[in-house]
Design a protein around this motif. Structure first.
Motif, PDB file in Angstrom:
ATOM      1  N   VAL A  15       0.871  -1.184   0.000  1.00  0.00           N
ATOM      2  CA  VAL A  15       0.000   0.000   0.000  1.00  0.00           C
ATOM      3  C   VAL A  15       0.904   1.230   0.000  1.00  0.00           C
ATOM      4  CG1 VAL A  15      -1.706   1.312   1.332  1.00  0.00           C
ATOM      5  CG2 VAL A  15      -1.904  -1.180   1.157  1.00  0.00           C
ATOM      6  N   PHE A  16       0.664   2.163  -0.915  1.00  0.00           N
ATOM      7  CA  PHE A  16       1.435   3.411  -0.991  1.00  0.00           C
ATOM      8  C   PHE A  16       0.564   4.572  -0.537  1.00  0.00           C
ATOM      9  CE2 PHE A  16       5.320   2.443  -3.434  1.00  0.00           C
ATOM     10  CZ  PHE A  16       5.028   1.159  -3.882  1.00  0.00           C
ATOM     11  N   THR A  17       1.043   5.338   0.432  1.00  0.00           N
ATOM     12  CA  THR A  17       0.337   6.556   0.848  1.00  0.00           C
ATOM     13  C   THR A  17       0.658   7.653  -0.173  1.00  0.00           C
ATOM     14  OG1 THR A  17       2.226   7.349   2.086  1.00  0.00           O
ATOM     15  CG2 THR A  17       0.633   5.982   3.288  1.00  0.00           C
ATOM     16  N   LYS A  18      -0.019   8.785  -0.013  1.00  0.00           N
ATOM     17  CA  LYS A  18       0.235   9.912  -0.925  1.00  0.00           C
ATOM     18  C   LYS A  18       1.710  10.320  -0.864  1.00  0.00           C
ATOM     19  CE  LYS A  18      -2.663  13.567  -1.170  1.00  0.00           C
ATOM     20  NZ  LYS A  18      -3.216  14.916  -1.148  1.00  0.00           N
ATOM     21  N   ALA A  19       2.251  10.425   0.343  1.00  0.00           N
ATOM     22  CA  ALA A  19       3.653  10.857   0.478  1.00  0.00           C
ATOM     23  C   ALA A  19       4.596   9.869  -0.213  1.00  0.00           C
ATOM     24  CB  ALA A  19       4.008  10.995   1.953  1.00  0.00           C
ATOM     25  N   GLN A  20       4.294   8.581  -0.083  1.00  0.00           N
ATOM     26  CA  GLN A  20       5.170   7.574  -0.691  1.00  0.00           C
ATOM     27  C   GLN A  20       5.128   7.597  -2.223  1.00  0.00           C
ATOM     28  OE1 GLN A  20       3.468   4.281   1.486  1.00  0.00           O
ATOM     29  NE2 GLN A  20       5.329   4.006   2.693  1.00  0.00           N
ATOM     30  N   CYS A  21       4.089   8.191  -2.790  1.00  0.00           N
ATOM     31  CA  CYS A  21       3.992   8.265  -4.259  1.00  0.00           C
ATOM     32  C   CYS A  21       4.859   9.388  -4.832  1.00  0.00           C
ATOM     33  CB  CYS A  21       2.548   8.475  -4.699  1.00  0.00           C
ATOM     34  SG  CYS A  21       1.491   7.064  -4.359  1.00  0.00           S
ATOM     35  N   SER A  22       5.307  10.317  -4.015  1.00  0.00           N
ATOM     36  CA  SER A  22       6.139  11.460  -4.455  1.00  0.00           C
ATOM     37  C   SER A  22       5.612  12.122  -5.732  1.00  0.00           C
ATOM     38  CB  SER A  22       7.580  11.033  -4.732  1.00  0.00           C
ATOM     39  OG  SER A  22       8.146  10.434  -3.640  1.00  0.00           O
ATOM     40  N   PHE A  23       4.376  12.580  -5.666  1.00  0.00           N
ATOM     41  CA  PHE A  23       3.792  13.198  -6.860  1.00  0.00           C
ATOM     42  C   PHE A  23       4.482  14.500  -7.229  1.00  0.00           C
ATOM     43  CE2 PHE A  23      -0.113  10.832  -5.376  1.00  0.00           C
ATOM     44  CZ  PHE A  23      -0.110   9.944  -6.441  1.00  0.00           C
ATOM     45  N   LYS A  24       4.691  14.668  -8.537  1.00  0.00           N
ATOM     46  CA  LYS A  24       5.249  15.913  -9.089  1.00  0.00           C
ATOM     47  C   LYS A  24       4.475  16.224 -10.369  1.00  0.00           C
ATOM     48  CE  LYS A  24       9.982  14.818  -7.903  1.00  0.00           C
ATOM     49  NZ  LYS A  24      10.799  13.840  -8.575  1.00  0.00           N
ATOM     50  N   TYR A  25       4.830  17.338 -11.033  1.00  0.00           N
ATOM     51  CA  TYR A  25       4.175  17.680 -12.295  1.00  0.00           C
ATOM     52  C   TYR A  25       4.405  16.545 -13.307  1.00  0.00           C
ATOM     53  CZ  TYR A  25       3.679  19.946 -16.880  1.00  0.00           C
ATOM     54  OH  TYR A  25       3.351  20.234 -18.182  1.00  0.00           O
ATOM     55  N   ARG A  26       3.337  15.867 -13.679  1.00  0.00           N
ATOM     56  CA  ARG A  26       3.347  14.749 -14.628  1.00  0.00           C
ATOM     57  C   ARG A  26       4.336  13.643 -14.258  1.00  0.00           C
ATOM     58  NH1 ARG A  26      -0.512  17.184 -16.103  1.00  0.00           N
ATOM     59  NH2 ARG A  26      -1.298  17.343 -18.245  1.00  0.00           N
ATOM     60  N   SER A  27       4.516  13.412 -12.952  1.00  0.00           N
ATOM     61  CA  SER A  27       5.425  12.346 -12.555  1.00  0.00           C
ATOM     62  C   SER A  27       5.140  11.863 -11.128  1.00  0.00           C
ATOM     63  CB  SER A  27       6.869  12.826 -12.666  1.00  0.00           C
ATOM     64  OG  SER A  27       7.742  11.708 -12.604  1.00  0.00           O
ATOM     65  N   SER A  28       5.737  10.726 -10.786  1.00  0.00           N
ATOM     66  CA  SER A  28       5.616  10.141  -9.447  1.00  0.00           C
ATOM     67  C   SER A  28       6.748   9.151  -9.288  1.00  0.00           C
ATOM     68  CB  SER A  28       4.290   9.385  -9.327  1.00  0.00           C
ATOM     69  OG  SER A  28       4.392   8.171 -10.064  1.00  0.00           O
ATOM     70  N   VAL A  29       6.802   8.504  -8.113  1.00  0.00           N
ATOM     71  CA  VAL A  29       7.819   7.489  -7.855  1.00  0.00           C
ATOM     72  C   VAL A  29       7.725   6.354  -8.892  1.00  0.00           C
ATOM     73  CG1 VAL A  29       6.403   6.130  -6.225  1.00  0.00           C
ATOM     74  CG2 VAL A  29       8.867   6.229  -5.922  1.00  0.00           C
ATOM     75  N   PHE A  30       6.512   6.134  -9.440  1.00  0.00           N
ATOM     76  CA  PHE A  30       6.307   5.034 -10.399  1.00  0.00           C
ATOM     77  C   PHE A  30       6.841   5.354 -11.796  1.00  0.00           C
ATOM     78  CE2 PHE A  30       2.931   4.863  -7.211  1.00  0.00           C
ATOM     79  CZ  PHE A  30       3.281   3.659  -6.628  1.00  0.00           C
ATOM     80  N   LYS A  31       7.191   6.630 -12.029  1.00  0.00           N
ATOM     81  CA  LYS A  31       7.779   7.001 -13.321  1.00  0.00           C
ATOM     82  C   LYS A  31       9.286   7.200 -13.129  1.00  0.00           C
ATOM     83  CE  LYS A  31       6.454   9.842 -17.225  1.00  0.00           C
ATOM     84  NZ  LYS A  31       5.640  10.943 -17.725  1.00  0.00           N
ATOM     85  N   GLU A  32       9.725   7.203 -11.856  1.00  0.00           N
ATOM     86  CA  GLU A  32      11.145   7.437 -11.568  1.00  0.00           C
ATOM     87  C   GLU A  32      11.758   6.216 -10.872  1.00  0.00           C
ATOM     88  OE1 GLU A  32      11.479  11.408  -9.928  1.00  0.00           O
ATOM     89  OE2 GLU A  32      10.317  12.216 -11.580  1.00  0.00           O
ATOM     90  N   GLU A  33      12.047   6.315  -9.555  1.00  0.00           N
ATOM     91  CA  GLU A  33      12.773   5.223  -8.856  1.00  0.00           C
ATOM     92  C   GLU A  33      12.141   3.846  -9.042  1.00  0.00           C
ATOM     93  OE1 GLU A  33      12.058   8.372  -7.704  1.00  0.00           O
ATOM     94  OE2 GLU A  33      12.284   8.211  -5.529  1.00  0.00           O
ATOM     95  N   LEU A  34      10.798   3.776  -9.030  1.00  0.00           N
ATOM     96  CA  LEU A  34      10.152   2.458  -9.075  1.00  0.00           C
ATOM     97  C   LEU A  34       9.609   2.123 -10.458  1.00  0.00           C
ATOM     98  CD1 LEU A  34       8.248   2.470  -5.639  1.00  0.00           C
ATOM     99  CD2 LEU A  34      10.515   1.567  -6.174  1.00  0.00           C
TER     100      LEU A  34
END
Ligand code: EPU
Length: 338
Positions: free
Chosen positions: A152-171
């Protein structure tokens, strides 16, 4: 769950690019997905997670396993003004917006008609008309591909940015999003921050818009500018809007009178519309071979029918080069190129 071989992906990407996948599987539940991830089949293969293929450009056949997320379903849980919505990752995004409004759950109206699935929405923190997903996001469930473990990922764990998140970067490529939880509401509060929405409402004589009014106006604006992927292949905005230092903008403004810019949270930066840069570099409405730049929104590249991914990639490179030559601004690609 059946693993198919040599499957055409033409209908699985909104550019309508005719490439194929060596292996293809459609999963309809989180348990099916866990079973797949725990099996040996994946071990030595490349894999690609696909929702509705609305943010991807294929330039060649995919020599691995394409996993199509078809985990569907929408549940509403009301408590006072808050309406919590729990949605399967393979649900169509716009279906969610419409069903939410029909159930009195407001808050997604500005994001009406965005192509794609709910599971893909957090990956690039979808946004339009003054709203980003992160502002209604609560949490998500995802399956780790190499282990089959659920996290389970909380909002903070998703690291949302402009058109990006942890799922488009580290993960990137490591998790498949199976369920997204959003916090909506049943109040009259609406978001009219985006000027074209206010102008459209005024034209219609609507003073106190409801969420449904906003949804209708957003659909009208989108339909007037953005091509329908079922008629003309496209993936929405091809590039991100560049964010540049204010001082650079001031210098450019001297040379390019009328160049628009939008202030950013970091007050020494501004966001410049990529569409304006591309249009000013002379690309709007241009056709090159089977592909081109949309006539009504210069940020959207289109496949006129028989275009290839290679042609689109080459065109995007030419656009980047000419924008850089003219403005010394680097345009970053927003779609995933494979
Ligand atoms: N403009 C031009 N030429 C054009 C179109 C626009 O010069 O052909 C200029 C105008 O100055 C206009 C400004 O660009 O005021 C902004 O245009 P628009 O409102 O259409 O939005 P955008 O910045 O081009 C972004 C998102 C879209 C989203 C719209 C509306 C990105 C990369 N794109 O586009 O998202 O729908 O705002 O909020 O941030 C997508 O991501 O696929 C997408 C379509």
């Amino acid at each position: 769950m059946e693993i198919q071989e040599d499957v055409s992906l033409k209908k699985c990407n909104t550019f309508g690019i005719d490439v194929s996948a060596k292996y293809f599987v459609e999963v309809e539940s989180e348990n099916e997905l866990i079973e797949l991830c725990k099996s040996d089949f994946l071990t030595d293969k490349r894999h690609l997670i696909l929702g509705s293929g609305s943010n991807i450009l294929f330039t060649k056949n995919f020599d691995g396993l394409v996993i199509k997320n078809s985990i569907k379903g929408i549940k509403f849980k009301k408590s006072g003004k808050l309406i919590r919505v729990i949605v399967g990752g393979g649900t169509d995004w716009h279906d969610l917006v419409i069903q939410s409004l029909e159930n009195g759950a407001n808050g997604l109206e500005n994001l009406s008609l965005i192509p794609g699935t709910v599971g893909a929405a957090p990956v690039q923190n979808i946004g339009a008309y003054g709203l980003e997903l992160k502002s209604v996001f609560e949490q998500l469930r995802a399956v780790e591909i190499t282990t089959g473990n659920v996290k389970v990922f909380t909002k903070a764990q998703c690291s949302f940015k402009y058109r990006s998140s942890v799922f488009k970067e580290e993960l990137k490529g490591r998790y498949i999003i199976t369920e997204v939880t959003l916090d909506l509401h049943n109040t009259d509060k609406v978001n009219t921050a985006y000027a074209p929405i206010r102008i459209a409402l005024e034209k219609k004589g609507i003073d106190n818009p409801t969420s449904k009014d906003i949804s209708e106006v957003v659909m009208e604006i989108r339909n007037s500018k953005l091509p329908d992927p079922s008629k003309i292949g496209n993936a929405g905005s091809f590039f991100k809007n560049p964010v540049i230092p204010k001082v650079d903008y001031k210098n450019l403004q001297v040379k390019f009178n009328g160049m628009p810019a939008f202030p950013q949270a970091a007050n020494n930066k501004v966001k410049v519309p990529a569409a304006w840069l591309i249009e000013s570099a002379g690309w709007k409405g241009k056709t090159v071979g089977g592909v081109g730049v949309h006539t009504d929104q210069a940020l959207v590249l289109v496949n006129h029918g028989e275009g290839t991914g290679r042609e689109l990639k080459d065109l995007s490179k030419e656009i980047q080069d000419s924008v850089f030559k003219k403005f010394k601004i680097k345009l970053e690609v927003e779609v995933n190129i494979l």
